[in-house]
Design an enzyme around this catalytic site. Structure first.
Site, PDB file in Angstrom:
ATOM      1  N   TYR A 150     -28.265  26.454  -8.968  1.00  0.00           N
ATOM      2  CA  TYR A 150     -29.093  25.926  -7.882  1.00  0.00           C
ATOM      3  C   TYR A 150     -28.320  24.838  -7.159  1.00  0.00           C
ATOM      4  O   TYR A 150     -27.734  23.962  -7.798  1.00  0.00           O
ATOM      5  CB  TYR A 150     -30.398  25.352  -8.445  1.00  0.00           C
ATOM      6  CG  TYR A 150     -31.308  24.739  -7.396  1.00  0.00           C
ATOM      7  CD1 TYR A 150     -31.950  25.534  -6.448  1.00  0.00           C
ATOM      8  CD2 TYR A 150     -31.545  23.357  -7.364  1.00  0.00           C
ATOM      9  CE1 TYR A 150     -32.792  24.966  -5.493  1.00  0.00           C
ATOM     10  CE2 TYR A 150     -32.389  22.796  -6.415  1.00  0.00           C
ATOM     11  CZ  TYR A 150     -33.009  23.598  -5.480  1.00  0.00           C
ATOM     12  OH  TYR A 150     -33.842  23.037  -4.539  1.00  0.00           O
ATOM     13  N   ASP A 245     -20.619  21.181  -7.554  1.00  0.00           N
ATOM     14  CA  ASP A 245     -21.912  20.551  -7.309  1.00  0.00           C
ATOM     15  C   ASP A 245     -22.246  19.718  -8.541  1.00  0.00           C
ATOM     16  O   ASP A 245     -22.730  20.236  -9.549  1.00  0.00           O
ATOM     17  CB  ASP A 245     -22.974  21.614  -7.032  1.00  0.00           C
ATOM     18  CG  ASP A 245     -24.337  20.993  -6.742  1.00  0.00           C
ATOM     19  OD1 ASP A 245     -24.459  19.747  -6.841  1.00  0.00           O
ATOM     20  OD2 ASP A 245     -25.273  21.747  -6.423  1.00  0.00           O
ATOM     21  N   LYS A 273     -29.030  12.432  -7.465  1.00  0.00           N
ATOM     22  CA  LYS A 273     -29.708  12.027  -8.695  1.00  0.00           C
ATOM     23  C   LYS A 273     -29.270  10.636  -9.204  1.00  0.00           C
ATOM     24  O   LYS A 273     -29.688   9.638  -8.640  1.00  0.00           O
ATOM     25  CB  LYS A 273     -29.589  13.126  -9.737  1.00  0.00           C
ATOM     26  CG  LYS A 273     -30.285  14.411  -9.198  1.00  0.00           C
ATOM     27  CD  LYS A 273     -30.612  15.491 -10.198  1.00  0.00           C
ATOM     28  CE  LYS A 273     -31.534  16.513  -9.545  1.00  0.00           C
ATOM     29  NZ  LYS A 273     -30.996  17.836  -9.392  1.00  0.00           N
TER      30      LYS A 273
HETATM   31  C1  LIG Z   1     -31.123  18.642  -8.079  1.00  0.00           C
HETATM   32  C2  LIG Z   1     -29.962  19.437  -7.630  1.00  0.00           C
HETATM   33  C3  LIG Z   1     -29.708  19.681  -6.282  1.00  0.00           C
HETATM   34  C4  LIG Z   1     -30.672  19.305  -5.192  1.00  0.00           C
HETATM   35  O1  LIG Z   1     -30.859  17.938  -5.072  1.00  0.00           O
HETATM   36  P1  LIG Z   1     -32.182  17.411  -4.316  1.00  0.00           P
HETATM   37  O2  LIG Z   1     -31.993  15.934  -4.299  1.00  0.00           O
HETATM   38  O3  LIG Z   1     -33.338  17.881  -5.123  1.00  0.00           O
HETATM   39  O4  LIG Z   1     -32.162  18.000  -2.952  1.00  0.00           O
HETATM   40  C5  LIG Z   1     -28.535  20.328  -5.932  1.00  0.00           C
HETATM   41  N1  LIG Z   1     -27.666  20.721  -6.879  1.00  0.00           N
HETATM   42  C6  LIG Z   1     -27.883  20.518  -8.189  1.00  0.00           C
HETATM   43  C7  LIG Z   1     -26.864  20.957  -9.187  1.00  0.00           C
HETATM   44  C8  LIG Z   1     -29.050  19.884  -8.604  1.00  0.00           C
HETATM   45  O5  LIG Z   1     -29.279  19.732  -9.917  1.00  0.00           O
END
Ligand SMILES: *Cc1c(COP(=O)(O)O)cnc(C)c1O
Length: 433
Positions: A150, A245, A273
């Site tokens: 994701y 990511d 995060k």
């Molecule tokens: C949480 C997450 C996102 C998205 O971040 P948001 O702040 O919710 O838009 C993208 N990539 C990874 C790996 C994530 O865990």
């Protein structure tokens, strides 16, 4: 009695009944709605340390940690003090601040492949911007992502996108134009041969490969030995950029994220995060050469009214400075081991087949006996059984992510006593399955 006071008196059930009339599914982010496990989501009144307290007055040991950011626990005094200080100086200026320089220095010093960084407001924004940058740099349009990974809800990424979507059983999302989805190629995670085949077929058109270096969003799935290096080699050979990511793994698995832990360097890194210390933040960074392609230094446009927001920078900096101490990560790894070993023993005693993946303070217990290495093996988990376990744990005062396909998070506020109480709760919960 004021309206807010009345709201504090309402139960989770009552609040959810109202919420579903006002917000889609009653929530502002899908996985909060408990669709993967059934039942009513708990409305939270407050949080402190490793615990959440709901409006019904029940307190839970929390392993969601706001989905990753709360590595120091909730309402950490130093973080709150820093925010209070910033608050009195105003909440947004739309002009540069010294705080943004301090944040950039903190990130660049920590994350090995980043020489320059741009702050944004969410992980989604970071990955969308990183993708535009990769396309701008290479002049190519296709991307490769992995099944079950994701990367936020950008159009290009909503193909085989893991937890949220998988929990709801949506194969793809309506609203994503076929023309956009066509430029996204998916491959199985942990399979370098499959990626090599994709490059053989489309190599000259691929702008970037984006990957969660340790996947969190199909549950915790670590890379096989040598896999990330194979992905690095393939992208380099074909002139595609590699995007790690690290929105979840950045400052979580090590101070320098998964790239430090596995010693594989991407071209572009996305963060989010933890770097916001509980406030909304994202960032993307790369070499000077690549980042100087971003406006106004270069032609790739990207902007944000609230980007580099002083409250978010302050909360993030207060958090990241505490994570300079490498002993923090040793402590988190020890806590992760204690918890997962205890839970595994409890499952075995009860004769419940499980398989636990863990990297440091990120873990998932899958309700399947076979190793989980990719989306196909993750999807073999017994989700019904997970749902029962989830509710049994909730009844015992432990708040797990309400989906089999999510990672659990441990923070510095999870004491041995809380971990042992969790194991005890699991022992009881497994007996009910
Ligand atoms: C949480 C997450 C996102 C998205 O971040 P948001 O702040 O919710 O838009 C993208 N990539 C990874 C790996 C994530 O865990």
């Amino acid at each position: 009695m004021s309206a807010t006071h009345q709201e504090q008196q309402a139960s989770s059930e009552e609040l959810f009944t109202r919420a579903v009339e006002l917000m889609p599914g009653g929530v502002n982010s899908p996985v909060r709605a408990f669709r993967g496990v059934g039942g009513t989501p708990r409305f939270i009144a407050s949080a402190r340390g490793a615990t959440l307290t709901d409006v019904d007055g029940r307190t839970y040991i929390d392993y969601v940690g706001s989905w990753g950011p709360m590595i120091l626990g909730h309402a950490d005094e130093q973080v709150l003090d820093a925010i209070r200080g910033a608050l009195s100086r105003g909440t947004s200026y739309g002009a540069p601040t010294a705080l943004e320089i301090e944040m950039a220095e903190e990130i660049i010093e920590a994350v090995p492949s980043i020489e320059m960084v741009r702050m944004v407001n969410s992980g989604t924004e970071a990955t969308m911007s990183a993708l535009r940058l990769a396309r701008g740099v290479t002049g190519r349009s296709k991307i490769v992502k992995f099944e079950g990974c994701y990367h936020g809800h950008g159009d290009s990424f909503l193909v085989k996108a893991g937890s949220g979507v998988a929990t709801l059983g949506l194969p793809d999302s309506p609203g994503v134009p076929a023309s956009v989805a066509r430029d996204t190629i998916t491959a199985p995670f942990n399979d370098a041969g499959a990626l090599a085949e994709v490059f053989d077929e489309h190599g000259a058109d691929i702008a970037a490969v984006i990957i969660e270096p340790v996947v969190g969003n199909m549950g915790c799935v670590p890379p096989r030995e040598g896999y990330l290096q194979s992905v690095r080699d393939l992208t380099r050979r074909h002139g595609a950029l590699l995007i790690f990511d690290e929105v979840m793994t950045g400052f979580r698995l090590a101070r320098g994220g998964a790239q430090e832990l596995y010693d594989v360097m991407p071209d572009i890194t996305t963060l989010g995060k933890i770097i916001g210390g509980g406030l909304p933040v994202g960032a993307y960074g790369a070499s000077r050469e690549i980042m100087n392609m971003v406006a106004p230094a270069g032609p790739v446009y990207q902007a944000g009214t609230l980007s580099g927001n002083p409250l978010a920078m302050t909360a993030g900096l207060a958090t990241l400075r505490r994570l300079r101490d490498r002993a923090v990560y040793e402590g988190l790894d020890g806590a992760g081991r204690r918890l997962c070993e205890g839970m595994n023993d409890a499952a075995r005693e009860a004769g419940v087949p499980t398989h636990t993946n863990r990297v440091g303070s990120m873990f998932t217990m899958f309700f399947t006996e076979a190793p989980v290495t990719d989306w196909t093996s993750a999807a073999r988990s017994d989700r019904e059984r997970f749902g029962k376990f989830f509710h049994a744990m909730l009844a015992e005062g432990v708040y797990l992510a309400p989906s089999q396909f999510e990672a659990g998070f441990i923070g510095t506020a999870h004491t041995d006593e809380l971990l042992d109480r969790t194991i005890e709760a699991a022992r009881k919960a497994f007996r009910t399955l």
